[in-house]
Design a protein around this motif. Sequence first.
Motif, mmCIF file in Angstrom:
data_model
loop_
_atom_site.group_PDB
_atom_site.id
_atom_site.type_symbol
_atom_site.label_atom_id
_atom_site.label_comp_id
_atom_site.label_asym_id
_atom_site.label_seq_id
_atom_site.Cartn_x
_atom_site.Cartn_y
_atom_site.Cartn_z
ATOM 1 N N ASP A 1 0.802 -1.222 0.000
ATOM 2 C CA ASP A 1 0.000 0.000 0.000
ATOM 3 C C ASP A 1 0.835 1.272 0.000
ATOM 4 N N LEU A 2 2.037 1.188 0.534
ATOM 5 C CA LEU A 2 2.836 2.407 0.697
ATOM 6 C C LEU A 2 4.321 2.080 0.768
ATOM 7 N N VAL A 3 5.097 2.873 0.037
ATOM 8 C CA VAL A 3 6.556 2.885 0.157
ATOM 9 C C VAL A 3 6.955 4.318 0.438
ATOM 10 N N GLY A 4 7.755 4.529 1.474
ATOM 11 C CA GLY A 4 8.160 5.881 1.789
ATOM 12 C C GLY A 4 8.997 5.958 3.044
ATOM 13 N N LYS A 5 9.423 7.167 3.355
ATOM 14 C CA LYS A 5 10.218 7.445 4.544
ATOM 15 C C LYS A 5 9.493 8.501 5.375
#
Length: 208
Positions: free
Chosen positions: A39-43
């Motif tokens: 659902d999500l890739v990020g920092k």
Amino acid sequence: MNESRRLRYEITDWSQVTDCLSNNSKDLKLRYIEISDEDLVGKLIMVEHNVYGTMFSCLVECRGPILSTLSPMDDLYHILPMDEILAELRKFGFEIFFKREKKLTGDQLSYLMNLDQLGFEKIRKLTIVLPYIPHQPKYRTIVVGFMACSHPKWLDNTYQCPQTEYQKAVDAGTVVNLTAISQSQNFDWSFLGDFVLSINDILAVNSI
């Protein structure tokens, strides 16, 4: 606090913010979380207070179906510029600067000056999505200089460009392939990392 005694930090990656202390309060701390799922890739960078909880949070280098784009007609996410994130952290007493190593030769700087004069104000590593051919590479990544006004999507450092879009940019003269010339000129672009940088900023750093 005496200005000369203020804590200041140079980092090369967002993951290093957890080592930074606030000049304003011992109750403030920075957290860093890497997210990577379907659902999500990020920092995620967060300012937290022992009493008041989360005071500021920002998601960078992100993509995924949980996020809405700026327009239903494109896949461009709103990106908070690095300078604004650092300014927000300074509000809470975190004096943080991104360190850019100076590795550029005079020839490389002269080349960047020429690009800037021609209107190629931004530079980045760009991943190009190739047409599907069985048993052939799906992507290639090159370093490009580009005109931001013609390619606003490319300001998102996570954006991957279809081959057809890249070829149109080449035909229009709004992008230049720096990887190609670098092989003959021995230019080093390793300092770019995963960021979209301003050529003016690179020249300014290297003039100090």
